[in-house]
Design a protein around this motif. Structure first.
Motif, PDB file in Angstrom:
ATOM      1  N   SER A  77       1.620  -0.931   9.702  1.00 13.30           N
ATOM      2  CA  SER A  77       2.284  -1.101   8.415  1.00 13.30           C
ATOM      3  C   SER A  77       2.792   0.266   7.970  1.00 13.30           C
ATOM      4  CB  SER A  77       1.299  -1.688   7.398  1.00 13.30           C
ATOM      5  OG  SER A  77       1.975  -2.096   6.237  1.00 13.30           O
ATOM      6  N   GLU A 125       6.780   0.296   0.257  1.00  7.38           N
ATOM      7  CA  GLU A 125       6.975  -1.122  -0.075  1.00  7.38           C
ATOM      8  C   GLU A 125       6.263  -1.479  -1.381  1.00  7.38           C
ATOM      9  OE1 GLU A 125       7.385  -2.592   4.571  1.00  7.38           O
ATOM     10  OE2 GLU A 125       5.629  -3.189   3.406  1.00  7.38           O
ATOM     11  N   VAL A 126       5.020  -1.036  -1.492  1.00  4.93           N
ATOM     12  CA  VAL A 126       4.270  -1.323  -2.716  1.00  4.93           C
ATOM     13  C   VAL A 126       4.952  -0.685  -3.921  1.00  4.93           C
ATOM     14  CG1 VAL A 126       2.095  -1.032  -3.941  1.00  4.93           C
ATOM     15  CG2 VAL A 126       2.064  -1.430  -1.500  1.00  4.93           C
ATOM     16  N   SER A 182      -2.799   0.500 -10.211  1.00  6.29           N
ATOM     17  CA  SER A 182      -2.909   0.100  -8.799  1.00  6.29           C
ATOM     18  C   SER A 182      -2.168   1.021  -7.865  1.00  6.29           C
ATOM     19  CB  SER A 182      -2.400  -1.321  -8.598  1.00  6.29           C
ATOM     20  OG  SER A 182      -3.262  -2.256  -9.189  1.00  6.29           O
ATOM     21  N   LYS A 201      -0.071  -7.465  -2.959  1.00  7.70           N
ATOM     22  CA  LYS A 201       0.299  -6.705  -1.764  1.00  7.70           C
ATOM     23  C   LYS A 201      -0.834  -5.762  -1.362  1.00  7.70           C
ATOM     24  CE  LYS A 201       3.768  -4.522   0.820  1.00  7.70           C
ATOM     25  NZ  LYS A 201       4.386  -5.209   1.917  1.00  7.70           N
ATOM     26  N   GLU A 234       8.917  -4.738 -10.602  1.00  8.59           N
ATOM     27  CA  GLU A 234       8.126  -5.404 -11.649  1.00  8.59           C
ATOM     28  C   GLU A 234       8.212  -4.640 -12.959  1.00  8.59           C
ATOM     29  OE1 GLU A 234       4.331  -7.990  -9.946  1.00  8.59           O
ATOM     30  OE2 GLU A 234       3.931  -5.955 -10.629  1.00  8.59           O
ATOM     31  N   PRO A 247      -8.566  -0.258  -9.769  1.00 12.72           N
ATOM     32  CA  PRO A 247      -8.051  -0.714  -8.485  1.00 12.72           C
ATOM     33  C   PRO A 247      -9.159  -0.838  -7.441  1.00 12.72           C
ATOM     34  CG  PRO A 247      -7.357   1.553  -8.918  1.00 12.72           C
ATOM     35  CD  PRO A 247      -8.136   1.110 -10.099  1.00 12.72           C
ATOM     36  N   ILE A 274      -6.709  -4.847   6.798  1.00 12.13           N
ATOM     37  CA  ILE A 274      -7.296  -3.670   7.431  1.00 12.13           C
ATOM     38  C   ILE A 274      -8.772  -3.905   7.705  1.00 12.13           C
ATOM     39  CG2 ILE A 274      -8.134  -1.362   6.830  1.00 12.13           C
ATOM     40  CD1 ILE A 274      -5.552  -0.439   6.353  1.00 12.13           C
ATOM     41  N   PHE A 304       4.068   0.906   4.242  1.00 12.87           N
ATOM     42  CA  PHE A 304       3.280   0.211   3.229  1.00 12.87           C
ATOM     43  C   PHE A 304       3.434   0.819   1.834  1.00 12.87           C
ATOM     44  CE2 PHE A 304       0.135  -2.264   1.279  1.00 12.87           C
ATOM     45  CZ  PHE A 304      -0.720  -1.442   0.562  1.00 12.87           C
ATOM     46  N   LEU A 328      -4.000   3.280   3.585  1.00 16.38           N
ATOM     47  CA  LEU A 328      -3.802   1.915   4.061  1.00 16.38           C
ATOM     48  C   LEU A 328      -2.550   1.804   4.931  1.00 16.38           C
ATOM     49  CD1 LEU A 328      -4.629  -0.101   0.814  1.00 16.38           C
ATOM     50  CD2 LEU A 328      -6.138   0.494   2.710  1.00 16.38           C
ATOM     51  N   GLN A 329      -1.834   2.918   5.077  1.00 14.56           N
ATOM     52  CA  GLN A 329      -0.599   2.924   5.853  1.00 14.56           C
ATOM     53  C   GLN A 329      -0.911   3.381   7.263  1.00 14.56           C
ATOM     54  OE1 GLN A 329       3.188   3.983   3.977  1.00 14.56           O
ATOM     55  NE2 GLN A 329       3.243   5.744   5.351  1.00 14.56           N
ATOM     56  N   ASP A 330      -0.411   2.651   8.255  1.00 14.51           N
ATOM     57  CA  ASP A 330      -0.588   3.076   9.646  1.00 14.51           C
ATOM     58  C   ASP A 330       0.537   2.487  10.495  1.00 14.51           C
ATOM     59  OD1 ASP A 330      -3.303   0.698  10.151  1.00 14.51           O
ATOM     60  OD2 ASP A 330      -1.133   0.394  10.141  1.00 14.51           O
ATOM     61  N   ARG A 342      -3.385  -6.032   1.992  1.00 12.42           N
ATOM     62  CA  ARG A 342      -3.492  -4.950   2.957  1.00 12.42           C
ATOM     63  C   ARG A 342      -4.941  -4.522   3.133  1.00 12.42           C
ATOM     64  NH1 ARG A 342      -1.832  -3.420   7.437  1.00 12.42           N
ATOM     65  NH2 ARG A 342      -2.170  -1.213   7.852  1.00 12.42           N
ATOM     66  N   LEU A 358      -3.775   4.427  -1.262  1.00 12.23           N
ATOM     67  CA  LEU A 358      -2.681   3.619  -0.701  1.00 12.23           C
ATOM     68  C   LEU A 358      -2.190   4.227   0.611  1.00 12.23           C
ATOM     69  CD1 LEU A 358      -0.391   2.565  -3.694  1.00 12.23           C
ATOM     70  CD2 LEU A 358      -2.275   1.331  -2.656  1.00 12.23           C
ATOM     71  N   VAL A 416       2.336  -6.493  -7.101  1.00 12.81           N
ATOM     72  CA  VAL A 416       1.811  -5.214  -6.596  1.00 12.81           C
ATOM     73  C   VAL A 416       0.371  -5.392  -6.123  1.00 12.81           C
ATOM     74  CG1 VAL A 416       1.067  -2.898  -7.296  1.00 12.81           C
ATOM     75  CG2 VAL A 416       3.291  -3.736  -7.991  1.00 12.81           C
ATOM     76  N   ASP A 417      -0.451  -5.998  -6.963  1.00 10.44           N
ATOM     77  CA  ASP A 417      -1.865  -6.150  -6.626  1.00 10.44           C
ATOM     78  C   ASP A 417      -2.076  -7.103  -5.457  1.00 10.44           C
ATOM     79  OD1 ASP A 417      -3.282  -5.795 -10.008  1.00 10.44           O
ATOM     80  OD2 ASP A 417      -2.422  -4.373  -8.582  1.00 10.44           O
ATOM     81  N   ILE A 440       7.991  -2.558  -5.022  1.00 12.08           N
ATOM     82  CA  ILE A 440       7.611  -3.755  -5.780  1.00 12.08           C
ATOM     83  C   ILE A 440       7.231  -3.343  -7.199  1.00 12.08           C
ATOM     84  CG2 ILE A 440       5.915  -5.618  -6.005  1.00 12.08           C
ATOM     85  CD1 ILE A 440       5.715  -5.640  -2.951  1.00 12.08           C
ATOM     86  N   TYR A 441       6.500  -2.249  -7.309  1.00  5.19           N
ATOM     87  CA  TYR A 441       6.093  -1.741  -8.615  1.00  5.19           C
ATOM     88  C   TYR A 441       7.309  -1.425  -9.479  1.00  5.19           C
ATOM     89  CZ  TYR A 441       4.511   1.566 -12.135  1.00  5.19           C
ATOM     90  OH  TYR A 441       4.285   2.209 -13.319  1.00  5.19           O
TER      91      TYR A 441
END
Lengths: 156, 202
Positions: A41, A47-48, A91, B35, A55, B136, B43, A44, A36-38, B39, A33, B32-33, A51-52
């Motif tokens: 974003s 934020e994820v 995830s 999002k 939920e 994942p 990317i 990122f 995937l952050q840059d 991404r 994860l 979550v998934d 949300i987790y």
């Protein structure tokens, strides 16, 4: 001189992560994860994770409701909630929580109310722990970004 | 440039074949998934539309019976990635509906699941799933998928152009100085209908 603060904070972040890895709380999916952050974003991961948390807290409330029911018997619904929690936990790399949920699901499949209650308590406890640690992590990250920004406004 | 010079010449000089950027429809009930997959795809330079259920996906594709007019939002979907376990319609059921549709069956469908169940995987592949990814999902998975889909769509496009060349061969030799557009291609080139992979007919 100001850059040193950012470096020290980054070291703190890494130390905390290494600790959580060592404890088996997080696994390499969390690192995925981060990759995937840059700049496009920059928040990122937080934020994820937020949300987790959102939920999960709903799912945990539902699970608690089901387990504590006097005439508890809705194992099927419990299984559905647990599947969702297993999915989202894995995830974000929340390894320990994923494993607890898997054990919880097994207890549910066996229609074992005592084991379910035990699993729920463990789940709630470890969830709180993870939430606190990740909040700490993101707080340090925030401080690091600010410290780095002061000296290197256009630095990557 | 001789007409009969061969497809290679035509391929080299003609406009880009197939989509260069994929538009992916991602279906997952987990926020979550959604999002994360969004991404991963962004990317990987893909356009993403993320929806939360199979029925929403069908709506978006214009397959829900409420006959949507051409170009529901104008963006053709090149790939569908769907979670397997969803309330209401499962990913498997969504896959079946898409493969049953004459307009949508050519779109590759990938199933994602956090559970490594062999019978589940087999069933999905038999129903025509392009691939089955274990969650994942990783960046490497998405890259591999993207390359594979672009390659297939490029191949289908080439196959279609060859077919059209046979059908629309101009009577007079081509003027070498003109732009080499040897075969007129219809504005919206539909790839030939793709049979399920396992049948291996072509």
């Amino acid at each position: 001189m100001l850059g040193l603060g950012a470096d020290r904070l980054r070291a703190d972040m890494n130390r905390l992560l290494a600790f959580l890895f060592h404890q088996g709380v997080l696994d390499e999916q969390f690192l995925q994860l981060q990759q995937l952050q840059d700049e496009s974003s920059p928040n990122f991961v937080s934020e994820v994770v937020n949300i987790y948390f959102h939920e999960s807290e709903k799912l945990l409330r539902n699970l608690r409701g089901l387990v504590l029911e006097r005439e508890f018997s809705d194992y099927k619904r419990m299984g559905i909630h647990l599947n969702q929690l297993i999915g989202s936990s894995s995830s974000i790399g929340a390894k320990r929580l994923t494993n607890i949920c898997v054990a919880f699901r097994a207890a549910s499949d066996q229609n074992n109310p005592t084991a379910c209650l035990r699993a729920l308590e463990l789940l709630e406890h470890d969830y709180c722990y993870l939430k606190n640690k990740l909040h700490e992590f993101f707080q340090i990250e925030q401080q690091r970004v600010m410290a780095a920004g002061v000296r290197y406004p256009i630095q990557n | 440039m001789a007409i009969t010079a061969g497809e290679e010449v035509m391929a080299r000089d003609s406009p880009p074949s197939g989509p260069t950027e994929l538009h992916v429809l991602a279906v997952d009930d987990s926020h979550v998934d959604r999002k994360v997959i969004e991404r991963l795809l962004k990317i990987s330079s893909c356009r993403v539309t993320a929806v939360e259920s199979g029925s929403r996906a069908l709506q978006y594709l214009g397959l829900d019976g409420e006959r949507a007019s051409v170009g529901f939002d104008g963006l053709k979907v090149n790939l569908i990635m769907t979670d397997y376990s969803m309330p209401g319609m499962t990913g498997y059921e969504l896959l079946k509906k898409i493969k049953e549709s004459s307009t949508m069956r050519e779109i590759p469908v990938v199933i994602m699941s956090s559970e490594n169940i062999l019978t589940r995987i087999d069933r999905c592949l038999e129903e025509g799933a392009e691939d089955f990814l274990l969650k994942p999902v990783k960046l490497a998975d998405v890259k591999r998928l993207k390359d594979s889909v672009l390659r297939e769509q490029g191949e289908e496009h080439e196959g279609c152009k060859r077919k059209l060349q046979d059908e629309y061969m101009p009577a007079s030799p081509c003027d070498p100085s003109s732009t080499p557009m040897l075969c007129p291609s219809p504005p919206s080139l539909q790839p030939p209908s793709k049979r399920p992979r396992l049948l291996n007919v072509d």
